[in-house]
Scaffold this motif. Structure first.
Motif, PDB file in Angstrom:
ATOM      1  N   ALA A  26      39.049  30.383  50.176  1.00 58.95           N
ATOM      2  CA  ALA A  26      39.488  31.719  50.577  1.00 58.95           C
ATOM      3  C   ALA A  26      39.078  32.748  49.536  1.00 58.95           C
ATOM      4  O   ALA A  26      38.666  33.861  49.875  1.00 58.95           O
ATOM      5  CB  ALA A  26      40.998  31.721  50.759  1.00 58.95           C
ATOM      6  N   ILE A  27      39.197  32.352  48.295  1.00 65.29           N
ATOM      7  CA  ILE A  27      38.826  33.292  47.245  1.00 65.29           C
ATOM      8  C   ILE A  27      37.341  33.597  47.307  1.00 65.29           C
ATOM      9  O   ILE A  27      36.919  34.736  47.200  1.00 65.29           O
ATOM     10  CB  ILE A  27      39.213  32.719  45.872  1.00 65.29           C
ATOM     11  CG1 ILE A  27      40.733  32.615  45.768  1.00 65.29           C
ATOM     12  CG2 ILE A  27      38.654  33.574  44.760  1.00 65.29           C
ATOM     13  CD1 ILE A  27      41.208  31.921  44.525  1.00 65.29           C
ATOM     14  N   LYS A  28      36.597  32.574  47.490  1.00 67.55           N
ATOM     15  CA  LYS A  28      35.166  32.800  47.579  1.00 67.55           C
ATOM     16  C   LYS A  28      34.830  33.617  48.819  1.00 67.55           C
ATOM     17  O   LYS A  28      33.886  34.411  48.815  1.00 67.55           O
ATOM     18  CB  LYS A  28      34.436  31.462  47.607  1.00 67.55           C
ATOM     19  CG  LYS A  28      34.585  30.662  46.328  1.00 67.55           C
ATOM     20  CD  LYS A  28      33.892  31.337  45.165  1.00 67.55           C
ATOM     21  CE  LYS A  28      32.401  31.101  45.237  1.00 67.55           C
ATOM     22  NZ  LYS A  28      31.719  31.602  44.023  1.00 67.55           N
ATOM     23  N   GLY A  29      35.592  33.365  49.835  1.00 71.90           N
ATOM     24  CA  GLY A  29      35.342  34.159  51.024  1.00 71.90           C
ATOM     25  C   GLY A  29      35.624  35.626  50.796  1.00 71.90           C
ATOM     26  O   GLY A  29      34.909  36.499  51.295  1.00 71.90           O
ATOM     27  N   GLN A  30      36.667  35.874  50.044  1.00 71.27           N
ATOM     28  CA  GLN A  30      37.009  37.251  49.777  1.00 71.27           C
ATOM     29  C   GLN A  30      36.096  37.855  48.733  1.00 71.27           C
ATOM     30  O   GLN A  30      35.757  39.017  48.796  1.00 71.27           O
ATOM     31  CB  GLN A  30      38.464  37.322  49.288  1.00 71.27           C
ATOM     32  CG  GLN A  30      39.457  37.063  50.368  1.00 71.27           C
ATOM     33  CD  GLN A  30      39.420  38.140  51.414  1.00 71.27           C
ATOM     34  OE1 GLN A  30      39.406  39.319  51.098  1.00 71.27           O
ATOM     35  NE2 GLN A  30      39.384  37.759  52.672  1.00 71.27           N
ATOM     36  N   ASN A  31      35.765  37.077  47.773  1.00 67.61           N
ATOM     37  CA  ASN A  31      34.996  37.584  46.660  1.00 67.61           C
ATOM     38  C   ASN A  31      33.882  36.606  46.353  1.00 67.61           C
ATOM     39  O   ASN A  31      34.000  35.775  45.466  1.00 67.61           O
ATOM     40  CB  ASN A  31      35.917  37.767  45.453  1.00 67.61           C
ATOM     41  CG  ASN A  31      35.336  38.763  44.479  1.00 67.61           C
ATOM     42  OD1 ASN A  31      34.356  39.446  44.780  1.00 67.61           O
ATOM     43  ND2 ASN A  31      35.918  38.842  43.322  1.00 67.61           N
ATOM     44  N   PRO A  32      32.833  36.671  47.100  1.00 62.75           N
ATOM     45  CA  PRO A  32      31.775  35.666  46.937  1.00 62.75           C
ATOM     46  C   PRO A  32      31.193  35.652  45.543  1.00 62.75           C
ATOM     47  O   PRO A  32      30.663  34.633  45.112  1.00 62.75           O
ATOM     48  CB  PRO A  32      30.729  36.091  47.971  1.00 62.75           C
ATOM     49  CG  PRO A  32      31.455  36.940  48.931  1.00 62.75           C
ATOM     50  CD  PRO A  32      32.550  37.631  48.154  1.00 62.75           C
ATOM     51  N   SER A  33      31.290  36.746  44.868  1.00 59.97           N
ATOM     52  CA  SER A  33      30.685  36.797  43.543  1.00 59.97           C
ATOM     53  C   SER A  33      31.590  36.219  42.460  1.00 59.97           C
ATOM     54  O   SER A  33      31.214  36.201  41.301  1.00 59.97           O
ATOM     55  CB  SER A  33      30.348  38.237  43.194  1.00 59.97           C
ATOM     56  OG  SER A  33      31.531  39.012  43.144  1.00 59.97           O
ATOM     57  N   ALA A  34      32.738  35.791  42.846  1.00 64.76           N
ATOM     58  CA  ALA A  34      33.653  35.243  41.857  1.00 64.76           C
ATOM     59  C   ALA A  34      33.099  33.931  41.319  1.00 64.76           C
ATOM     60  O   ALA A  34      32.645  33.071  42.067  1.00 64.76           O
ATOM     61  CB  ALA A  34      35.020  35.034  42.481  1.00 64.76           C
ATOM     62  N   THR A  35      33.139  33.819  40.026  1.00 61.42           N
ATOM     63  CA  THR A  35      32.654  32.597  39.407  1.00 61.42           C
ATOM     64  C   THR A  35      33.728  31.526  39.476  1.00 61.42           C
ATOM     65  O   THR A  35      34.872  31.782  39.865  1.00 61.42           O
ATOM     66  CB  THR A  35      32.284  32.865  37.953  1.00 61.42           C
ATOM     67  OG1 THR A  35      33.473  33.246  37.247  1.00 61.42           O
ATOM     68  CG2 THR A  35      31.262  33.982  37.861  1.00 61.42           C
ATOM     69  N   PHE A  36      33.309  30.364  39.091  1.00 61.02           N
ATOM     70  CA  PHE A  36      34.272  29.277  39.111  1.00 61.02           C
ATOM     71  C   PHE A  36      35.433  29.560  38.171  1.00 61.02           C
ATOM     72  O   PHE A  36      36.590  29.255  38.464  1.00 61.02           O
ATOM     73  CB  PHE A  36      33.569  27.978  38.718  1.00 61.02           C
ATOM     74  CG  PHE A  36      34.452  26.787  38.796  1.00 61.02           C
ATOM     75  CD1 PHE A  36      34.586  26.094  39.986  1.00 61.02           C
ATOM     76  CD2 PHE A  36      35.157  26.362  37.694  1.00 61.02           C
ATOM     77  CE1 PHE A  36      35.401  24.997  40.069  1.00 61.02           C
ATOM     78  CE2 PHE A  36      35.971  25.262  37.764  1.00 61.02           C
ATOM     79  CZ  PHE A  36      36.102  24.564  38.943  1.00 61.02           C
ATOM     80  N   GLY A  37      35.106  30.127  37.051  1.00 63.71           N
ATOM     81  CA  GLY A  37      36.183  30.436  36.125  1.00 63.71           C
ATOM     82  C   GLY A  37      37.163  31.435  36.689  1.00 63.71           C
ATOM     83  O   GLY A  37      38.380  31.280  36.556  1.00 63.71           O
ATOM     84  N   ASP A  38      36.621  32.422  37.322  1.00 63.79           N
ATOM     85  CA  ASP A  38      37.507  33.418  37.922  1.00 63.79           C
ATOM     86  C   ASP A  38      38.377  32.780  39.001  1.00 63.79           C
ATOM     87  O   ASP A  38      39.584  32.994  39.057  1.00 63.79           O
ATOM     88  CB  ASP A  38      36.686  34.554  38.533  1.00 63.79           C
ATOM     89  CG  ASP A  38      35.886  35.302  37.482  1.00 63.79           C
ATOM     90  OD1 ASP A  38      36.329  35.291  36.322  1.00 63.79           O
ATOM     91  OD2 ASP A  38      34.836  35.872  37.829  1.00 63.79           O
TER      92      ASP A  38
END
Length: 488
Positions: free
Chosen positions: A272-284
DNA sequence: TGTTTGATTGTTGTT
DNA sequence: AACAACAATCAAACA
């Protein structure tokens, strides 16, 4: 006369800007100004040029003047200046953005003083903007990464001038989590869970499903590789010799060890996080998941993995679907994502499938949906303000009882977190039409459509409660976002 | 130490 | 050499 003409030109220019990509740039700039508290009056002045109405009657009169002028042009459609690449719905969403501008400036407070929550709000524009962009990803998908970087750098530059370090602070993480539309994420988790629940092969059983006989297949695979001479056995004989470790092999047939609750939670949430913020890194993502995990509460932490694992063991998923969902609703954020109609539909015994469908229509892949974007999914603010006002556990305590525990009908005054956020935003004065004077400016909105999502009695059906008509776009879809942004 | 995901890198095999 | 396919590694946080 000449002034009116100039105003008309200004209005046309503003609309042109609004329809062009500069709309976004101006928005970001305006936001930066508002956040930084720089030139608030300039922003107000610009607002007239950007076509936003901040409730100032004079500015409204300006836009009205323009509208009046444009009455000659079928007064509302303005097709001539609509770029061909922009679909019509986006044109209608202009009101949202205008409201966003407006809310931004009001978020700063008319007197120039920052509201109590503005400190947090200042910490999370990057992700929030990315979220807002994500909501309009159908328009800005190509620009999203660049804009995110731009905003992020901008914010970083701003933050660098402040004593408090942004990163490495749990509170900041929490606020980031909020900004990242925690409720949407959790809601998507819930949806995923719901889908998984109804699916014949839950994730917990995915490992067991393909492997009726693991050992024999493993031997078979070994033999297969020996015979075929494929490269799998040759996994790093001389490769680096760095960390012999345990080869990890990841045999699909091998029964997976019971993954921890956190792992399951991570697996569900990160998507879901990646869906919302695809640019989020794994750390984020990891940090966000961790903060969400912290805010879950013990019973929810345990219910989270139990759901997926019990799903695999539950022989009758449909019957068991409802109870396991309730802890999800108790989770802070999801409740804030749900609209009152959703909650009431859920309480009134609406089928979980319909609810899941409703949720799915709102949160899953909003940018890919060709249908009108999900207006009520503005979870940016609710968790933020809840976090601002209450510790996460207290939020859960606040939100969960009406939904998951007490069957008694909720008081109509504070039925939803949306109402909560509205009250928080409008702190002294009760929420009312006078708080949104610009709403009255919309001709078709007043009577036919109830402003805002807080109308549980309208209907539990998403299709009927949302936007079928013009009013749904101009006001019903505008108001929630306006409110949510109002709080940011 | 293992787990989560996804991107990256490294290695090996084939053409 | 170029390419494909796969394995390993890394990131942060938690059990």
């Amino acid at each position: 006369m000449q002034q009116t003409r100039a105003e008309a030109v200004a209005g046309a220019f503003s609309h042109c800007l609004g329809f062009c990509g500069m709309r976004l740039g101006l928005f970001l700039l305006a936001r930066h100004w508002c956040i930084a508290g720089v030139f608030p009056q300039k922003l107000d002045g610009d607002s007239a040029y950007v076509g936003m109405s901040d409730g100032n009657p004079e500015l409204l009169s300006t836009s009205q003047t323009y509208n009046g002028q444009s009455e000659n042009n079928e007064d509302y459609e303005i097709p001539p200046i609509t770029p061909p690449n922009l679909p019509e719905p986006s044109l209608l969403h202009l009101g949202d953005h205008e409201a966003s501008y407006h809310s931004l400036c009001h978020g700063l407070a008319p007197n120039g003083l920052l509201p109590a929550y503005s400190y947090q709000a200042m910490d999370l524009p990057a992700i929030m903007v990315s979220n807002m962009l994500a909501q309009d990803s159908h328009l800005l998908s190509g620009q999203l990464p660049t804009i995110q970087e731009m905003v992020h750098s901008e914010v970083a530059a701003y933050d660098s001038g402040r004593p408090g370090a942004l990163l490495g602070r749990p509170a900041m993480l929490a606020s980031h989590m909020s900004a990242l539309s925690q409720s949407q994420l959790i809601s998507q988790m819930g949806i995923r869970s719901g889908i998984t629940h109804s699916s014949p092969s839950p994730p917990g059983s995915k490992s067991a499903t393909p492997s009726p006989s693991s050992s024999t297949q493993e031997e078979e695979s070994e033999v297969h590789f020996k015979i075929s001479g494929e490269k799998r056995p040759s996994a790093d004989p001389g490769k680096k010799a760095k960390n012999p470790k345990k080869k990890k092999k990841k045999d699909p047939n091998e029964p997976q060890k019971p993954v921890s609750a956190y792992a399951l939670f991570f697996r569900d949430t990160q998507a879901a996080i990646k869906g919302q913020n695809p640019s989020a890194t794994f750390g984020d993502v990891s940090k966000i998941v961790a903060s969400m995990w912290d805010s879950l509460g013990e019973e929810q932490k345990q219910s989270s993995p139990d759901q997926s694992e019990t799903k695999s063991s539950q022989p009758n998923p449909p019957a068991k679907m409802l109870p396991p969902k309730q802890p999800m609703y108790a989770m802070p954020g999801l409740a804030s994502f749900l609209t009152p109609s959703d909650l009431q539909a859920f309480r009134s015994g609406a089928s979980p499938a319909s609810l899941a469908r409703t949720l799915g229509s709102k949160s899953l892949l909003p940018g890919l949906s060709a249908s009108p974007p999900p207006p009520p999914s503005f979870p940016l603010s609710p968790p933020l303000h809840q976090q601002l006002s209450l510790p996460p556990h207290a939020q859960g305590a606040l939100l969960s009882p009406p939904v998951s525990m007490s069957p008694a009908p909720q008081p109509p005054v504070l039925p939803t977190p949306m109402a909560l956020q509205v009250q928080l935003a409008m702190s002294p004065s009760p929420p009312g039409p006078q708080d949104f004077p610009h709403l009255s400016e919309f001709p078709s909105s007043s009577g036919s459509c109830s402003p805002g999502p807080s109308n549980p009695t309208s209907s539990g059906d998403w299709d009927s409660s949302y936007p079928s008509g013009e009013c749904g776009i101009s006001t019903c879809s505008l108001l929630p976002r306006d409110k949510s942004l109002y709080l940011t």
